[in-house]
Write a protein that holds these residues in place. Structure first.
Motif, PDB file in Angstrom:
ATOM      1  N   LYS B 154       0.904  -1.094  -0.032  1.00  0.00           N
ATOM      2  CA  LYS B 154       0.047  -0.031  -0.148  1.00  0.00           C
ATOM      3  C   LYS B 154       0.968   1.228  -0.069  1.00  0.00           C
ATOM      4  N   ALA B 155       2.009   1.161   0.555  1.00  0.00           N
ATOM      5  CA  ALA B 155       2.816   2.312   0.545  1.00  0.00           C
ATOM      6  C   ALA B 155       3.367   2.826  -0.559  1.00  0.00           C
ATOM      7  N   GLU B 156       3.510   1.863  -1.700  1.00  0.00           N
ATOM      8  CA  GLU B 156       3.855   2.353  -3.047  1.00  0.00           C
ATOM      9  C   GLU B 156       3.346   3.436  -3.578  1.00  0.00           C
ATOM     10  N   GLU B 157       1.760   3.676  -3.536  1.00  0.00           N
ATOM     11  CA  GLU B 157       1.207   4.684  -3.906  1.00  0.00           C
ATOM     12  C   GLU B 157       1.655   5.839  -3.559  1.00  0.00           C
ATOM     13  N   LYS B 158       1.514   5.938  -2.136  1.00  0.00           N
ATOM     14  CA  LYS B 158       1.907   7.240  -1.412  1.00  0.00           C
ATOM     15  C   LYS B 158       3.624   7.509  -1.613  1.00  0.00           C
ATOM     16  N   LEU B 159       4.324   6.830  -1.713  1.00  0.00           N
ATOM     17  CA  LEU B 159       5.931   7.046  -1.764  1.00  0.00           C
ATOM     18  C   LEU B 159       6.392   7.169  -3.117  1.00  0.00           C
ATOM     19  N   LYS B 160       5.735   6.612  -4.121  1.00  0.00           N
ATOM     20  CA  LYS B 160       6.412   6.283  -5.268  1.00  0.00           C
ATOM     21  C   LYS B 160       6.912   7.913  -5.868  1.00  0.00           C
ATOM     22  N   LYS B 161       5.940   8.751  -6.047  1.00  0.00           N
ATOM     23  CA  LYS B 161       6.055  10.015  -6.370  1.00  0.00           C
ATOM     24  C   LYS B 161       7.157  10.914  -5.629  1.00  0.00           C
ATOM     25  N   LEU B 162       7.363  10.580  -4.209  1.00  0.00           N
ATOM     26  CA  LEU B 162       8.164  11.192  -3.513  1.00  0.00           C
ATOM     27  C   LEU B 162       9.667  10.795  -3.620  1.00  0.00           C
ATOM     28  N   LEU B 163       9.673   9.478  -3.888  1.00  0.00           N
ATOM     29  CA  LEU B 163      10.868   8.726  -4.253  1.00  0.00           C
ATOM     30  C   LEU B 163      11.354   9.216  -5.489  1.00  0.00           C
ATOM     31  N   GLU B 164      10.548   9.394  -6.325  1.00  0.00           N
ATOM     32  CA  GLU B 164      11.094  10.264  -7.700  1.00  0.00           C
ATOM     33  C   GLU B 164      11.813  11.550  -7.358  1.00  0.00           C
ATOM     34  N   LYS B 165      10.881  12.224  -6.569  1.00  0.00           N
ATOM     35  CA  LYS B 165      11.408  13.688  -6.194  1.00  0.00           C
ATOM     36  C   LYS B 165      12.796  13.648  -5.394  1.00  0.00           C
ATOM     37  N   THR B 166      12.677  12.690  -4.499  1.00  0.00           N
ATOM     38  CA  THR B 166      13.891  12.642  -3.637  1.00  0.00           C
ATOM     39  C   THR B 166      15.170  12.274  -4.213  1.00  0.00           C
ATOM     40  N   ASN B 167      14.911  11.444  -5.422  1.00  0.00           N
ATOM     41  CA  ASN B 167      15.982  10.941  -6.272  1.00  0.00           C
ATOM     42  C   ASN B 167      16.518  12.183  -7.050  1.00  0.00           C
ATOM     43  N   GLU B 168      15.496  13.170  -7.642  1.00  0.00           N
ATOM     44  CA  GLU B 168      15.826  13.931  -8.453  1.00  0.00           C
ATOM     45  C   GLU B 168      16.556  15.052  -7.713  1.00  0.00           C
ATOM     46  N   ILE B 169      16.106  15.380  -6.323  1.00  0.00           N
ATOM     47  CA  ILE B 169      16.932  16.293  -5.802  1.00  0.00           C
ATOM     48  C   ILE B 169      18.479  15.829  -5.490  1.00  0.00           C
ATOM     49  N   LYS B 170      18.354  14.426  -5.076  1.00  0.00           N
ATOM     50  CA  LYS B 170      19.435  13.862  -4.756  1.00  0.00           C
ATOM     51  C   LYS B 170      20.791  14.039  -5.833  1.00  0.00           C
ATOM     52  N   GLU B 171      20.366  13.768  -6.975  1.00  0.00           N
ATOM     53  CA  GLU B 171      20.787  14.156  -8.383  1.00  0.00           C
ATOM     54  C   GLU B 171      21.352  15.322  -8.587  1.00  0.00           C
ATOM     55  N   LYS B 172      20.542  16.217  -8.360  1.00  0.00           N
ATOM     56  CA  LYS B 172      20.930  17.873  -8.283  1.00  0.00           C
ATOM     57  C   LYS B 172      22.106  18.086  -7.585  1.00  0.00           C
ATOM     58  N   ILE B 173      22.063  17.622  -6.215  1.00  0.00           N
ATOM     59  CA  ILE B 173      23.082  17.797  -5.147  1.00  0.00           C
ATOM     60  C   ILE B 173      24.363  17.336  -5.634  1.00  0.00           C
ATOM     61  N   LYS B 174      24.210  16.198  -6.224  1.00  0.00           N
ATOM     62  CA  LYS B 174      25.458  15.420  -6.782  1.00  0.00           C
ATOM     63  C   LYS B 174      26.171  16.257  -7.768  1.00  0.00           C
ATOM     64  N   GLU B 175      25.033  16.715  -8.503  1.00  0.00           N
ATOM     65  CA  GLU B 175      25.633  17.646  -9.766  1.00  0.00           C
ATOM     66  C   GLU B 175      26.441  18.851  -9.207  1.00  0.00           C
ATOM     67  N   GLY B 176      25.797  19.664  -8.263  1.00  0.00           N
ATOM     68  CA  GLY B 176      26.209  20.812  -7.626  1.00  0.00           C
ATOM     69  C   GLY B 176      27.488  20.617  -6.857  1.00  0.00           C
ATOM     70  N   ARG B 177      27.830  19.410  -6.343  1.00  0.00           N
ATOM     71  CA  ARG B 177      28.878  19.096  -5.550  1.00  0.00           C
ATOM     72  C   ARG B 177      30.094  18.818  -6.708  1.00  0.00           C
ATOM     73  N   LYS B 178      29.659  18.124  -7.886  1.00  0.00           N
ATOM     74  CA  LYS B 178      30.686  17.947  -8.786  1.00  0.00           C
ATOM     75  C   LYS B 178      31.271  19.491  -9.448  1.00  0.00           C
ATOM     76  N   LYS B 179      30.318  20.125  -9.823  1.00  0.00           N
ATOM     77  CA  LYS B 179      30.548  21.488 -10.232  1.00  0.00           C
ATOM     78  C   LYS B 179      31.415  22.281  -9.083  1.00  0.00           C
ATOM     79  N   ALA B 180      31.073  22.195  -7.920  1.00  0.00           N
ATOM     80  CA  ALA B 180      31.826  22.883  -6.929  1.00  0.00           C
ATOM     81  C   ALA B 180      33.263  22.371  -6.705  1.00  0.00           C
ATOM     82  N   ASN B 181      33.348  20.966  -7.247  1.00  0.00           N
ATOM     83  CA  ASN B 181      34.799  20.407  -6.848  1.00  0.00           C
ATOM     84  C   ASN B 181      35.483  20.879  -8.130  1.00  0.00           C
TER      85      ASN B 181
END
Lengths: 175, 181
Positions: B154-181
């Motif tokens: 049942k949790a899939e429905e409520k967490l799927k979109k957030l999982l995607e968004k979490t992943n998206e932000i995580k990737e953005k942060i990774k990118e940001g770190r790479k650029k900073a370095n």
């Protein structure tokens, strides 16, 4: 001496000398009430003093004391302290042995204590509240309204109780 | 009765004894107000501490879509700011979301998680240390969401979109770190 109401008003504003005059008016009464209820003179003195200390701390609330008298206010504090004491120290029943004091005053003290013990023994045949009613009404000659305030009851109930106690006392005396 | 009364009224103290007793009481009266204020002050302070502790407990126990929930959200934001850890509010909101069961609560928790995530992302842009910590935290959350979805269908429905968004932000942060370095 100033009248009692003036003394109360001054004491309520923190005038210690005015409270001192109140102390001198009522201390004897509170002491003998404590003494007849407690076995030790020292404890009775302490309790009487504690009564006035509590009264000093709470005298500002006295005007709100539902039109009661200062005498009832003080006796009620003393009575409550005695109840607290009897809860704390079960070793203060009225029929325990006499306390030991200096030899010089021994005979005089013994006389005095024997007399007090006679009264205490007569009163031990009564329930605690009945005993208080006898002391306050027949010994202190207090009005029913004051007694009602001291024992946290109402005037009508006090009258009925006193009537019943008198009957009981007659039975005790006739036994 | 009269005899008893006589004995009773004969219980006396001398004037000197009463004077002495009054002088003794007077010294106790001098110290009374201080002791009294301290006692009442102490009691008041204790009551306030108990009240605040109780309130804090209630606030922390508040779930999404309840009256105290906004207070809880605000309190976590403040904690994050004070400790300089932007990941704190995100982690707390993620936990709320996992625990939420009915649709109303899920909706409220969802909104707050999204907000917390956006705010944390902005905050993380300010320093490499914050980016690093938020990145690590989001990685943990991603795993937590995946675990929850695995254990509870049942949790899939409520967490799927957030999982995607979490992943998206995580990737953005990774990118940001790479650029900073």
């Amino acid at each position: 001496m100033e009248n009692l109401n003036e003394l109360i008003q001054k004491a309520r504003k923190g005038d210690k000398d005015a409270f001192g005059q109140i102390y001198k008016i009522y201390y004897r009464k509170i002491y003998r009430y404590s003494r007849i209820n407690l076995n030790s003179q020292e404890t009775a003195e302490d309790l009487a003093q504690e009564t006035f200390l509590k009264a000093w701390r709470s005298i500002s609330t006295f005007s709100a004391y539902s039109g009661g008298s200062l005498q009832a206010f003080l006796f009620r504090i003393a009575r409550n302290l005695m109840i607290d004491l009897s809860r704390e120290k079960k070793e203060f029943p009225l029929d325990t042995a006499l306390e030991i004091e200096s030899k010089d005053d021994f005979e005089e003290d013994l006389d005095r204590k024997t007399n007090i013990e006679t009264v205490q023994k007569a009163l031990t045949k009564l329930e605690d509240e009945d005993k208080q009613l006898v002391i306050l009404r027949f010994f202190e000659e207090m009005p029913h309204a004051d007694i009602a305030q001291i024992i946290d009851s109402n005037e009508g109930a006090v009258r009925v109780k006193l009537h019943r106690i008198l009957k009981k006392l007659k039975e005790i005396i006739n036994e | 009765m009269n005899d008893l009364k006589k004995v009773y009224l004969n219980i006396k103290l001398s004037d000197q004894e009463i004077d002495k007793s009054w002088q003794d009481l007077k010294t106790k009266m001098d110290y009374t107000p201080k002791i009294s204020y301290l006692r009442y002050g102490g009691a008041f302070l204790t009551l306030m501490i108990l009240f605040l502790a109780g309130l804090a407990g209630l606030v922390q126990a508040a779930g999404p879509a309840t009256p105290l929930f906004p207070v809880k959200v605000l309190s976590d934001k403040i904690t994050g700011k004070v400790l300089n850890k932007p990941e704190i509010p995100v982690e707390k909101r993620a936990q709320d979301l996992i625990e939420a069961s009915d649709p109303k609560k899920i909706e409220a928790a969802n909104q707050e998680y999204n907000k917390a995530l956006d705010e944390a992302e902005k905050e993380a842009e300010k320093s490499e240390d914050k980016r690093k910590r938020l990145g690590n935290s989001l990685e943990k959350q991603e795993e937590l969401f995946k675990k929850e979805i695995k254990e509870n269908a049942k949790a899939e429905e409520k967490l799927k979109k957030l999982l995607e968004k979490t992943n998206e932000i995580k990737e953005k942060i990774k990118e940001g770190r790479k650029k900073a370095n």
